[in-house]
Design a protein around this motif. Structure first.
Motif, PDB file in Angstrom:
ATOM      1  N   LYS A 330       0.787  -1.334  -0.032  1.00 32.88           N
ATOM      2  CA  LYS A 330       0.069  -0.137   0.029  1.00 32.88           C
ATOM      3  C   LYS A 330       0.862   1.307   0.162  1.00 32.88           C
ATOM      4  N   ILE A 331       1.897   1.317   0.843  1.00 34.04           N
ATOM      5  CA  ILE A 331       2.624   2.477   0.960  1.00 34.04           C
ATOM      6  C   ILE A 331       3.607   2.677  -0.458  1.00 34.04           C
ATOM      7  N   LYS A 332       3.987   1.564  -0.799  1.00 30.55           N
ATOM      8  CA  LYS A 332       4.611   1.475  -2.442  1.00 30.55           C
ATOM      9  C   LYS A 332       3.681   2.339  -3.363  1.00 30.55           C
ATOM     10  N   VAL A 333       2.377   1.791  -3.326  1.00 30.18           N
ATOM     11  CA  VAL A 333       1.298   2.228  -4.362  1.00 30.18           C
ATOM     12  C   VAL A 333       1.132   3.671  -4.221  1.00 30.18           C
ATOM     13  N   ILE A 334       1.018   4.300  -2.999  1.00 33.04           N
ATOM     14  CA  ILE A 334       0.825   5.746  -2.730  1.00 33.04           C
ATOM     15  C   ILE A 334       2.027   6.490  -3.016  1.00 33.04           C
ATOM     16  N   LEU A 335       3.285   6.021  -2.768  1.00 34.51           N
ATOM     17  CA  LEU A 335       4.543   6.768  -2.950  1.00 34.51           C
ATOM     18  C   LEU A 335       4.341   6.817  -4.681  1.00 34.51           C
ATOM     19  N   GLN A 336       4.140   5.921  -5.438  1.00 35.87           N
ATOM     20  CA  GLN A 336       4.027   5.868  -6.862  1.00 35.87           C
ATOM     21  C   GLN A 336       3.152   6.800  -7.300  1.00 35.87           C
ATOM     22  N   LYS A 340       3.855  10.652  -9.366  1.00 37.40           N
ATOM     23  CA  LYS A 340       3.215  10.962 -10.334  1.00 37.40           C
ATOM     24  C   LYS A 340       2.487  12.422 -10.259  1.00 37.40           C
ATOM     25  N   THR A 341       1.721  12.713  -9.081  1.00 35.59           N
ATOM     26  CA  THR A 341       0.649  13.457  -9.026  1.00 35.59           C
ATOM     27  C   THR A 341       1.247  14.880  -7.965  1.00 35.59           C
ATOM     28  N   LYS A 342       2.250  14.478  -7.278  1.00 38.46           N
ATOM     29  CA  LYS A 342       2.655  15.482  -6.295  1.00 38.46           C
ATOM     30  C   LYS A 342       1.768  15.958  -5.216  1.00 38.46           C
ATOM     31  N   ASP A 343       0.535  15.012  -5.244  1.00 35.40           N
ATOM     32  CA  ASP A 343      -0.594  15.652  -4.319  1.00 35.40           C
ATOM     33  C   ASP A 343      -0.437  14.999  -3.000  1.00 35.40           C
ATOM     34  N   SER A 344       0.171  15.860  -2.003  1.00 35.15           N
ATOM     35  CA  SER A 344       0.572  15.250  -0.800  1.00 35.15           C
ATOM     36  C   SER A 344      -0.923  15.310  -0.080  1.00 35.15           C
ATOM     37  N   GLN A 345      -1.806  15.910  -0.228  1.00 38.31           N
ATOM     38  CA  GLN A 345      -3.089  15.863   0.772  1.00 38.31           C
ATOM     39  C   GLN A 345      -3.685  14.290   0.463  1.00 38.31           C
ATOM     40  N   THR A 346      -3.793  13.871  -0.924  1.00 43.68           N
ATOM     41  CA  THR A 346      -4.245  12.518  -1.072  1.00 43.68           C
ATOM     42  C   THR A 346      -3.325  11.499  -0.435  1.00 43.68           C
ATOM     43  N   ALA A 347      -2.126  11.808  -0.600  1.00 36.44           N
ATOM     44  CA  ALA A 347      -1.254  10.747  -0.197  1.00 36.44           C
ATOM     45  C   ALA A 347      -1.167  10.656   1.306  1.00 36.44           C
ATOM     46  N   ASN A 348      -1.272  11.631   1.932  1.00 39.60           N
ATOM     47  CA  ASN A 348      -1.535  11.803   3.313  1.00 39.60           C
ATOM     48  C   ASN A 348      -2.821  11.183   4.028  1.00 39.60           C
ATOM     49  N   ALA A 349      -3.779  11.188   3.154  1.00 41.70           N
ATOM     50  CA  ALA A 349      -5.086  10.647   3.599  1.00 41.70           C
ATOM     51  C   ALA A 349      -5.163   9.202   3.677  1.00 41.70           C
TER      52      ALA A 349
END
Length: 632
Positions: A330-336, A340-349
């Motif tokens: 899951k962490i790997k997919v979120i980092l990938q 690509k998106t540089k969307d930290s809010q979505t990544a943090n959620a």
């Protein structure tokens, strides 16, 4: 006087350059930054990635399999050897009473010594079947309880018997004892039960009883003849052990050996008869019958252990997958996605939903913090980049302004040629030169070096240049010009900065020079038909160090064919990669090897020689030069 353009750009050109630079710098720098980011991104995308292999589970499974295999093998071998040792120990406890019982059955016969002597002397007569003689004994002594009566026969009783009763008695007793040995062999599942005479080591050649040889029934309890007196073949070590009392622990000696081409466990007890005869009663046990159940137990242990390993391994792998691999994926997919998106809010959620209470949960929190830090770092970098662009644009403008402040158009002088140059170490510098006409007959030459570098030095340079020029209005005394300049600079807040100055006022008609040196480099002067030499003039302190200073001047004549070359310390102190200074000697050599007295040529050659000497080493200081030549 007429003025013409030098090879350097004119003032109008400089102003145009300022406008063009200020207008285009920001867009160029912005484009450069965008280009750099794009290049970085392209390089990252083009970077060769390692092949993706989901092999952590296989690695965990392999390690578990190796560990369990080692544990199972160690347990199996330990169980086998401990079981063997325990079984043999328990076998000793069972064998010893059995062998003692057989020995006691021999000793029940009061005439056992006579029987053994007879058996040893007549081994061949013992190798016949009990046929007619046994029938004779049965009919002759039918009224007696032979097995009990015979045991009580003494040697004197036997001496009273005549033949063939005596030999028949010996054979019958041999038969009875052999039957006991054979029965014990069958009952205890021995390979063999035997009795040796070991009285004399040298004559140790025969056997009394061997239950293993009584296998074939010949009618009712009739046995095959026993090979009495058989030559015993055994190795010297085993034979010596029979006579080693230390090996007979508690009168029992046991060893693993080979009997009848089989691995066997052999045990012996030793007994000494009344007449000194030493007999050894022993048995051989088939080791395969000991090992077989142990092997079965070991196989069962391995089978159940393997089954337990499969179950435990499956549980461990499932646990590792749930607690480690799944959150890691899951962490790997979120980092990938974040890359690509540089969307930290979505990544943090998404990262906040990983609730694993172990190191991977901590890792998810750390990565969440890292994305926020990257955002802050990116914002700061953008701000710094913009600030850097603005600063670079301002420096470009400042450099253009500074170049515009320095005179670039030389006055047309009858009989004189003038040239000057300034190359700053940074975008802007602290050196400056100046030349201007005080009146129609007097030309003022100035070269100066401000302490420090960069923007502060450039600002102080402009202040100093302004004070020098203002102090030169209708003033042909260089000492007085420096005095007034020092007074003006000391009145300002110069932040402990100072400036070294060489100033010379030339009478264009006579060539007479009135000069002053405020802590500056010595000038180099060339006389007609001579060479450049270092002219060590009178020095005063630099301007701006102390208020109220009075400067001294000196005079000399600039004859036709003479030249003056002045410079800042950036020329003499130019340094190469070996930390060597260019020095005044090399400067003089450069000037004196120039084929022309034209100041343009002199400055050009000096610049080339310094660049060649410095090589790839960075420029350390501003480089400023000025030269004037009086033609013949």
């Amino acid at each position: 006087m007429k003025k013409n353009k030098n090879k350097n750009a004119s003032t109008d050109d400089k102003n145009a350059e300022v406008q063009a630079s200020s207008g285009n710098t920001q867009s160029q720098n912005s484009g450069s930054q965008s280009s750099g980011i794009a290049t970085q991104s392209t390089q990252m995308n083009q970077k060769k990635r390692r092949p993706k292999r989901k092999k952590l589970l296989f690695q965990v499974g392999g390690v578990l399999f190796l560990i369990f295999t080692i544990v199972i093998l160690i347990s199996a071998f330990t169980t086998f050897f401990q079981g063997t040792s325990m079984f043999l120990k328990s076998k000793d406890d069972m064998i010893k009473p059995d062998l003692e019982n057989l020995t006691n059955k021999l000793l029940e016969y009061k005439a056992i010594n006579w029987y053994m002597d007879y058996w040893a002397e007549n081994p061949d007569s013992m190798k016949t079947f009990f046929n007619d003689e046994s029938v004779y004994i049965d009919t002759k002594l039918n009224d007696f309880n032979w097995e009990e009566e015979i045991k009580n026969y003494t040697e004197e009783d036997i001496e009273l018997l005549k033949e063939p009763e005596r030999s028949a008695l010996a054979k019958y007793v041999y038969y009875l004892v052999s039957r006991e040995f054979y029965n014990d062999t069958l009952l205890q599942r021995y390979i063999n039960v035997f009795c040796y005479d070991i009285t004399d080591k040298e004559s140790f050649r025969y056997i009394y009883f061997s239950g293993n040889d009584c296998k074939e029934l010949v009618d009712d309890f009739k046995f095959k003849n026993i090979p009495l007196g058989t030559d015993i073949k055994m190795d010297d070590e085993t034979l010596e052990n029979f006579y080693n009392e230390d090996l007979f622990e508690d009168n029992l000696y046991a060893q693993i050996g080979i009997y009848d081409k089989k691995d066997s466990y052999n045990a012996y007890i030793k007994t000494t008869l009344d007449n000194g005869r030493v007999i050894l009663v022993g048995c051989s046990y088939d080791l395969n019958e000991i090992y077989a159940p142990l092997f079965e137990n070991v196989i069962l242990l391995i089978a159940f252990s393997f089954l337990g390993f499969v179950i435990a391994g499956a549980l461990v792998i499932i646990f590792v997958y749930i607690m480690s691999i799944r959150p890691l994926n899951k962490i790997k997919v979120i980092l990938q996605e974040y890359i690509k998106t540089k969307d930290s809010q979505t990544a943090n959620a998404k990262l906040s939903k990983i609730k694993t209470r172990n190191e991977f949960g901590v890792l998810a929190d750390d990565i969440s913090d890292m994305t926020l830090a990257i955002d802050r770092y990116t914002e700061e970098n953008v701000k710094l980049a913009k600030e850097k662009e603005r600063t670079a644009a301002e420096l470009d403008v400042a450099a253009t302004i500074q170049r515009g402040v320095l005179p670039s158009v030389y006055p047309e002088l009858d009989g004189y040629k003038l040239c000057a140059s300034m190359d700053p170490a940074k975008e802007v510098g602290g050196d400056f030169y100046d030349f201007f006409l005080i009146d129609e007959d007097h030309l003022c030459l100035v070269i100066a070096d401000v302490s420090g570098k960069g923007i502060p030095a450039s600002l102080f340079m402009m202040i100093s240049k302004t004070f020098v020029k203002n102090s030169s209005v209708s003033n042909t005394d260089p000492a007085d010009i420096l005095t007034k300049t020092n007074e003006g600079i000391c009145e300002t807040d110069n932040d402990n900065m100072f400036v070294t100055v060489w100033i010379g006022v030339i009478n264009l008609k006579t060539g007479h020079v009135n000069a002053a040196n405020a802590g500056h480099e010595y000038p180099m002067i060339k006389k007609a038909n001579g060479q450049f030499e270092l002219f060590k003039d009178k020095h005063s302190v630099a301007i701006g160090i102390m208020d109220g200073m009075r400067f001294k001047s000196y005079e000399f004549d600039l004859e036709p064919g003479d030249s003056i070359f002045v410079y800042t310390d950036g020329a003499a102190e130019a340094t190469n990669a070996n930390d060597e200074l260019f020095g005044t000697d090399r400067m003089l050599e450069s000037l004196n090897t120039c084929e022309s007295d034209n100041p343009d040529k002199l400055l050009d050659k000096m610049t080339k020689d310094i660049d060649k000497f410095v090589g790839t080493a960075p420029q350390f200081d501003d480089l400023t030069m000025l030269s004037i030549h009086r033609y013949s």
